[in-house]
Scaffold this motif. Structure first.
Motif, PDB file in Angstrom:
ATOM      1  N   MET A 138       0.849  -1.182   0.000  1.00 54.28           N
ATOM      2  CA  MET A 138       0.000   0.000   0.000  1.00 54.28           C
ATOM      3  C   MET A 138       0.886   1.232   0.000  1.00 54.28           C
ATOM      4  O   MET A 138       1.833   1.322   0.782  1.00 54.28           O
ATOM      5  N   GLY A 139       0.592   2.193  -0.881  1.00 60.52           N
ATOM      6  CA  GLY A 139       1.380   3.406  -0.972  1.00 60.52           C
ATOM      7  C   GLY A 139       2.001   3.561  -2.346  1.00 60.52           C
ATOM      8  O   GLY A 139       1.780   2.746  -3.247  1.00 60.52           O
ATOM      9  N   GLN A 140       2.794   4.607  -2.491  1.00 67.40           N
ATOM     10  CA  GLN A 140       3.419   4.912  -3.767  1.00 67.40           C
ATOM     11  C   GLN A 140       4.736   4.154  -3.928  1.00 67.40           C
ATOM     12  O   GLN A 140       5.328   3.680  -2.962  1.00 67.40           O
ATOM     13  N   ALA A 141       5.201   4.042  -5.171  1.00 67.03           N
ATOM     14  CA  ALA A 141       6.489   3.412  -5.444  1.00 67.03           C
ATOM     15  C   ALA A 141       7.591   4.127  -4.666  1.00 67.03           C
ATOM     16  O   ALA A 141       7.678   5.349  -4.660  1.00 67.03           O
ATOM     17  N   GLY A 142       8.405   3.344  -3.956  1.00 61.77           N
ATOM     18  CA  GLY A 142       9.482   3.898  -3.156  1.00 61.77           C
ATOM     19  C   GLY A 142       9.080   4.308  -1.759  1.00 61.77           C
ATOM     20  O   GLY A 142       9.941   4.652  -0.941  1.00 61.77           O
ATOM     21  N   GLU A 143       7.754   4.273  -1.469  1.00 57.80           N
ATOM     22  CA  GLU A 143       7.270   4.701  -0.155  1.00 57.80           C
ATOM     23  C   GLU A 143       6.205   3.756   0.395  1.00 57.80           C
ATOM     24  O   GLU A 143       5.377   4.153   1.209  1.00 57.80           O
ATOM     25  N   ALA A 144       6.207   2.524  -0.012  1.00 54.02           N
ATOM     26  CA  ALA A 144       5.103   1.613   0.284  1.00 54.02           C
ATOM     27  C   ALA A 144       5.247   0.912   1.630  1.00 54.02           C
ATOM     28  O   ALA A 144       6.363   0.681   2.122  1.00 54.02           O
ATOM     29  N   ASN A 145       4.097   0.575   2.223  1.00 53.26           N
ATOM     30  CA  ASN A 145       4.036  -0.404   3.297  1.00 53.26           C
ATOM     31  C   ASN A 145       3.950  -1.776   2.640  1.00 53.26           C
ATOM     32  O   ASN A 145       3.137  -1.980   1.734  1.00 53.26           O
ATOM     33  N   VAL A 146       4.776  -2.716   3.104  1.00 52.57           N
ATOM     34  CA  VAL A 146       4.869  -4.030   2.475  1.00 52.57           C
ATOM     35  C   VAL A 146       4.533  -5.104   3.505  1.00 52.57           C
ATOM     36  O   VAL A 146       5.087  -5.099   4.613  1.00 52.57           O
ATOM     37  N   TYR A 147       3.629  -6.022   3.128  1.00 50.59           N
ATOM     38  CA  TYR A 147       3.202  -7.104   4.009  1.00 50.59           C
ATOM     39  C   TYR A 147       3.381  -8.432   3.281  1.00 50.59           C
ATOM     40  O   TYR A 147       2.851  -8.621   2.189  1.00 50.59           O
ATOM     41  N   HIS A 184      -6.653  -3.057   2.235  1.00 51.65           N
ATOM     42  CA  HIS A 184      -7.474  -2.060   1.561  1.00 51.65           C
ATOM     43  C   HIS A 184      -7.096  -0.650   1.959  1.00 51.65           C
ATOM     44  O   HIS A 184      -7.614   0.323   1.401  1.00 51.65           O
ATOM     45  N   ASP A 185      -6.229  -0.509   2.952  1.00 50.27           N
ATOM     46  CA  ASP A 185      -5.755   0.796   3.401  1.00 50.27           C
ATOM     47  C   ASP A 185      -4.313   0.614   3.874  1.00 50.27           C
ATOM     48  O   ASP A 185      -3.814  -0.510   3.943  1.00 50.27           O
ATOM     49  N   ALA A 186      -3.661   1.728   4.209  1.00 44.92           N
ATOM     50  CA  ALA A 186      -2.240   1.685   4.523  1.00 44.92           C
ATOM     51  C   ALA A 186      -1.883   0.635   5.571  1.00 44.92           C
ATOM     52  O   ALA A 186      -0.874  -0.065   5.443  1.00 44.92           O
ATOM     53  N   LYS A 187      -2.732   0.499   6.607  1.00 45.94           N
ATOM     54  CA  LYS A 187      -2.445  -0.457   7.671  1.00 45.94           C
ATOM     55  C   LYS A 187      -3.660  -1.304   8.026  1.00 45.94           C
ATOM     56  O   LYS A 187      -3.722  -1.875   9.116  1.00 45.94           O
ATOM     57  N   SER A 188      -4.602  -1.424   7.106  1.00 45.64           N
ATOM     58  CA  SER A 188      -5.821  -2.195   7.363  1.00 45.64           C
ATOM     59  C   SER A 188      -6.001  -3.265   6.299  1.00 45.64           C
ATOM     60  O   SER A 188      -5.985  -2.957   5.097  1.00 45.64           O
ATOM     61  N   GLY A 189      -6.176  -4.517   6.740  1.00 49.54           N
ATOM     62  CA  GLY A 189      -6.353  -5.594   5.787  1.00 49.54           C
ATOM     63  C   GLY A 189      -6.655  -6.919   6.450  1.00 49.54           C
ATOM     64  O   GLY A 189      -6.945  -6.973   7.661  1.00 49.54           O
ATOM     65  N   ASP A 203      -4.031  -1.721  12.224  1.00 46.14           N
ATOM     66  CA  ASP A 203      -2.809  -0.960  12.507  1.00 46.14           C
ATOM     67  C   ASP A 203      -1.577  -1.562  11.841  1.00 46.14           C
ATOM     68  O   ASP A 203      -0.470  -1.052  12.011  1.00 46.14           O
ATOM     69  N   GLY A 204      -1.780  -2.660  11.087  1.00 48.31           N
ATOM     70  CA  GLY A 204      -0.677  -3.305  10.393  1.00 48.31           C
ATOM     71  C   GLY A 204       0.237  -4.121  11.275  1.00 48.31           C
ATOM     72  O   GLY A 204       1.208  -4.708  10.791  1.00 48.31           O
ATOM     73  N   VAL A 205      -0.069  -4.196  12.550  1.00 47.03           N
ATOM     74  CA  VAL A 205       0.820  -4.854  13.512  1.00 47.03           C
ATOM     75  C   VAL A 205       0.096  -5.927  14.317  1.00 47.03           C
ATOM     76  O   VAL A 205       0.585  -7.044  14.473  1.00 47.03           O
ATOM     77  N   SER A 206      -1.090  -5.592  14.851  1.00 48.80           N
ATOM     78  CA  SER A 206      -1.851  -6.544  15.660  1.00 48.80           C
ATOM     79  C   SER A 206      -3.040  -7.064  14.863  1.00 48.80           C
ATOM     80  O   SER A 206      -3.641  -6.322  14.077  1.00 48.80           O
ATOM     81  N   TYR A 207      -3.380  -8.344  15.093  1.00 47.64           N
ATOM     82  CA  TYR A 207      -4.416  -9.005  14.303  1.00 47.64           C
ATOM     83  C   TYR A 207      -5.477  -9.626  15.204  1.00 47.64           C
ATOM     84  O   TYR A 207      -5.171 -10.157  16.273  1.00 47.64           O
ATOM     85  N   THR A 208      -6.730  -9.585  14.726  1.00 44.96           N
ATOM     86  CA  THR A 208      -7.873 -10.147  15.438  1.00 44.96           C
ATOM     87  C   THR A 208      -8.475 -11.280  14.628  1.00 44.96           C
ATOM     88  O   THR A 208      -8.665 -11.152  13.406  1.00 44.96           O
ATOM     89  N   ASP A 209      -8.776 -12.383  15.283  1.00 43.41           N
ATOM     90  CA  ASP A 209      -9.432 -13.534  14.659  1.00 43.41           C
ATOM     91  C   ASP A 209     -10.908 -13.200  14.446  1.00 43.41           C
ATOM     92  O   ASP A 209     -11.633 -12.929  15.388  1.00 43.41           O
ATOM     93  N   ILE A 210     -11.359 -13.218  13.170  1.00 38.53           N
ATOM     94  CA  ILE A 210     -12.770 -12.926  12.885  1.00 38.53           C
ATOM     95  C   ILE A 210     -13.491 -14.133  12.259  1.00 38.53           C
ATOM     96  O   ILE A 210     -14.538 -13.983  11.636  1.00 38.53           O
TER      97      ILE A 210
END
Length: 318
Positions: A138-147, A184-189, A203-210
């Protein structure tokens, strides 16, 4: 460039829920075939496909990468990120479509600049040599959040474009292999594993079981459009939809559905799987498309030309 998941929706906090009792019926009859077979310069299985700013790209076994041009599919590189032949299993593009990211076996992580042809090596984050199955950026080339999601059950992430020393990791579940990841967003997925679990992060860091409780099939693909709009494709021809409170299954037959992509307004979608199966969503209904192949399909992408990929270098287009 194909549609990116950019719609922002109101956050609805949710906890794990069981599958709704009644499955949504699917249209059983096959639509008239509009899919055609395209030739490719490889016999290797192709595992993922994405649209970048200048067209569609695919990655696959042996580290092959292909590009769709006006003259057809051409090979842009072979041998993977470092030339050692590590297979590539997952791909995604930055929001501006200028950089294609991909991941694969033995810790392979790389990015390809579609404008300059530069190949960047980000392999072995935190020293990991696990097999990586999917990537979301998520984000622009060279500035992306990568998962990055892989067999170890860990998600490796960098909020600084995969630069060295910026990677960290989290294990959202029990350590079961992670099949697919989509943001779907910088830190949401969302991410799915082989233990019939779907995990959500905001938040891109903590995860909840749904969920998904009592699913009873393997999960292969995930399409995350919002915290209250997620689809999972899986075994037994099943597609699950999360609305923020409940999971609703749709039964499309018996093929394992390896990938799914639905528009953010839920009006159209595609899912593909075993035996050349393609299902097309229009409104609330799914219908099977006739296809000119019996090969197992691994990935699909929507665009000006819809493209699905699979075993033996198979490519079908519509």
């Amino acid at each position: 460039m194909t549609e990116r998941n950019t719609t922002r929706r109101r956050f609805l906090k949710a906890s794990a829920a069981t599958v709704a009792t009644a499955a949504v019926p699917a249209t059983a009859t096959a639509a008239e075939s509009q899919w055609t077979v395209a030739e490719t310069p490889t016999g290797n299985t192709l595992y993922d496909v994405e649209y970048a700013a200048d067209g569609a790209y695919a990655v696959g076994a042996g580290g092959v990468a292909l590009k769709r041009t006006a003259k057809g599919w051409t090979k842009i590189f072979d041998g993977g990120v470092t030339g050692n032949g590590n297979s590539l299993y997952g791909a995604d593009v930055t929001d501006d479509g200028k950089r294609l990211w991909f991941v694969g076996s033995s810790g392979a992580v790389g990015a390809y600049d579609v404008e300059t042809g530069t190949l960047y090596n980000h392999s072995k984050p935190v020293g990991s040599t696990n097999n990586f199955n999917d990537v979301s950026v998520m984000g622009q080339a060279g500035e992306a959040n990568v998962y990055v999601a892989g067999d170890s059950g860990k998600i490796y992430y960098s909020f600084e474009n995969g630069a060295s020393q910026t990677w960290d990791y989290v294990t959202p579940g029990s350590g079961a292999s992670l099949s697919a990841i989509d943001f779907h967003d910088a830190k949401s997925g969302h991410v799915v594993d082989t233990n019939q679990k779907v995990f959500q992060t905001t938040d891109g860091v903590s995860y909840t079981d749904i969920g998904i409780t009592d699913a009873n099939v393997n999960f292969y693909g995930v399409d995350s459009d919002a915290t209250d709009d997620v689809r999972v494709s899986g075994g037994g021809g099943t597609v699950f939809h999360w609305d923020g409170a409940n999971w609703t299954p749709t039964d499309l037959g018996d093929a394992g559905l390896k990938d799914i992509e639905v528009t953010t307004d839920d009006s159209e979608g595609l899912t593909v799987g075993g035996g050349g199966k393609v299902f097309d969503k229009t409104g609330l209904k799914w219908a099977q498309d006739a296809t000119p192949t019996g090969q197992n399909l691994k990935a699909v992408v929507r665009g000006d030309v819809d493209v699905a990929f699979g075993a033996g270098g198979t490519v079908v287009e519509k």
